[in-house]
Structure formats: structure tokens, C-alpha cells
Enzyme design. Structure first.
Site, PDB file in Angstrom:
ATOM      1  N   HIS A   1       0.828  -1.207   0.000  1.00  0.00           N
ATOM      2  CA  HIS A   1       0.000   0.000   0.000  1.00  0.00           C
ATOM      3  C   HIS A   1       0.863   1.258   0.000  1.00  0.00           C
ATOM      4  O   HIS A   1       2.053   1.236   0.327  1.00  0.00           O
ATOM      5  CB  HIS A   1      -0.916   0.008   1.230  1.00  0.00           C
ATOM      6  CG  HIS A   1      -0.141  -0.028   2.519  1.00  0.00           C
ATOM      7  ND1 HIS A   1       0.426   1.100   3.084  1.00  0.00           N
ATOM      8  CD2 HIS A   1       0.165  -1.055   3.351  1.00  0.00           C
ATOM      9  CE1 HIS A   1       1.053   0.772   4.193  1.00  0.00           C
ATOM     10  NE2 HIS A   1       0.912  -0.534   4.385  1.00  0.00           N
TER      11      HIS A   1
ATOM     12  N   GLU B   1      -1.908  -7.155   7.536  1.00  0.00           N
ATOM     13  CA  GLU B   1      -0.614  -7.104   8.209  1.00  0.00           C
ATOM     14  C   GLU B   1      -0.651  -7.939   9.483  1.00  0.00           C
ATOM     15  O   GLU B   1      -1.717  -8.245  10.027  1.00  0.00           O
ATOM     16  CB  GLU B   1      -0.274  -5.640   8.530  1.00  0.00           C
ATOM     17  CG  GLU B   1       1.098  -5.408   9.155  1.00  0.00           C
ATOM     18  CD  GLU B   1       2.244  -5.812   8.253  1.00  0.00           C
ATOM     19  OE1 GLU B   1       2.508  -7.031   8.178  1.00  0.00           O
ATOM     20  OE2 GLU B   1       2.885  -4.934   7.648  1.00  0.00           O
TER      21      GLU B   1
END
Length: 209
Positions: free
Chosen positions: A10, A83
Site C-alpha cells: 500500500h 498485516e
């Protein structure tokens, strides 16, 4: 037949800029991160691919949405792409974490793959989720190319996993925001093709490298 994966980290977040540990918590993409996401979108606009997947965390979703706006794909979320959960360390800088939770932070910084952070998870647990997801996608989209927007920690773990680098080995490679990596999946195994490409950021703005 192989499945081609384009794996993206990202764009930069506000917490990335401040050096705060994010884990499952979130912060918005920074102005730089938005430019990075748009640069990824511009590059992918000329690439043929079958599907667009992302983590269910906001920073990956926003990056994927900006890509989808250029390519016309639907964004398909999967929480297994998120994550690693960092539990009580989330939201802290490394200095703050070291001061407030010295023993936990020392274990985390040592990089042991099986250390479970209180309130979080181990690196090996998160890697298992990631690999499980990618293998499913590899079978679902066999013979095709797909794009996945995910996170630095899981990309780092996948890199080690693919190349046989022991998980606890000190990291000697970068996982840059909005970087572009390619893996092939064939007969149950991943093969690294490209790692950490950021040429699209250099083309967009020298400030984004």
C-alpha cells in the site's frame, strides 16, 4: 499452467511517516501515499489482469480503490492478506515501544518467527494465512494474472519463505511503500520474478522514491 501474481504494498500512511507501528490498526494514506497509489493505478491501467484483491485494512483498501478507479476492476477483500497483528505495540514508535514494553519489544525486534505479541500474533501465523490465501487464489485463477494489495510485513515474510531465508535472519532488503513485486505460482510453489520495483514512483515524482 502458472498463475502470475503482482503483489503491491500500500501507499505511505501518516503513521508510516511518523514511524508508528500499525499492525491491525490503521491510519490514512498521507498526501505522498495518495500520489503513490495513483502512480500504481497509472501503471496498472496498461496491464491486463484478471482480478484485484486486497487486505481488509483501510490503507490497502484505499490503495486498491484508486487502482480500481483506473482499471475498472472490482476490489475483492480478504482479511488473510492483512498485516501482522502487533497487539500492545500498535500505535507506538519503536522508541516508545522499547520504553513502555521493553521485554516484548526486544522479542519482537529479535525477529523470532514464533513469538506471539500479547494481543497480537506471530510472524509465522500471519505468513500461514497469507500463503493459504495466495495458494487458493493461485488455483482459482490458474493461467491468469492477478493483482494483490497487501502489507510490508507479509511481503517480507513471503520473500523469505520463497527464497528459503531463515525467518530470524536480520533483514537486508527493503520493502518500500507502493512497491511492485511479481511471483509465479505453479504446482504448489511460488517463484520470485521481480522484487520491489518502484519505477512507477520515479516516473510520477522524484519525491516519492
Amino acid at each position: 499452467m502458472k498463475t502470475e501474481f503482482i503483489l503491491l504494498r500500500h501507499g505511505e500512511t501518516e503513521w508510516n511517516g511518523l514511524g508508528r507501528l500499525q499492525g491491525h490498526q490503521d491510519s490514512a494514506l498521507s498526501a505522498k501515499g495518495l500520489r503513490q497509489a495513483d502512480a500504481l493505478a497509472a501503471r496498472l491501467a496498461s496491464v491486463s489482469f484478471h482480478a484485484l484483491y486486497c487486505s481488509d485494512l483501510g490503507r490497502a483498501q484505499e490503495t486498491a480503490r484508486r487502482i480500481a478507479a483506473r482499471t475498472g476492476h472490482s476490489v475483492l477483500e480478504d482479511r488473510r492478506l492483512r498485516e501482522r497483528g502487533l497487539g500492545l505495540l500498535e500505535g507506538l514508535t519503536r522508541d516508545e515501544a522499547s520504553q513502555r514494553h521493553p521485554e516484548v519489544f526486544a522479542e519482537y525486534a529479535a525477529g523470532g518467527p514464533d513469538f506471539v505479541i500479547p494481543g497480537g500474533e506471530s510472524a509465522s501465523q500471519r505468513l500461514r494465512h497469507m500463503v493459504e490465501c495466495l495458494k487458493e487464489l493461485g488455483v482459482r485463477h490458474v493461467g491468469a494474472r492477478i493483482v494483490v494489495v497487501t502489507h510490508g510485513g507479509v511481503l517480507s515474510s513471503l520473500f523469505r519463505h520463497c527464497l528459503g531465508i531463515p525467518p530470524g535472519t536480520p533483514r537486508t532488503f527493503s520493502v518500500l511503500n507502493a512497491s511492485w513485486s511479481q511471483f509465479d505460482y505453479h504446482e504448489g510453489a511460488f517463484r520470485l520474478v521481480t522484487w520491489g520495483d518502484v519505477n512507477h514512483l520515479r516516473d510520477a515524482s522524484h519525491d516519492d522514491t
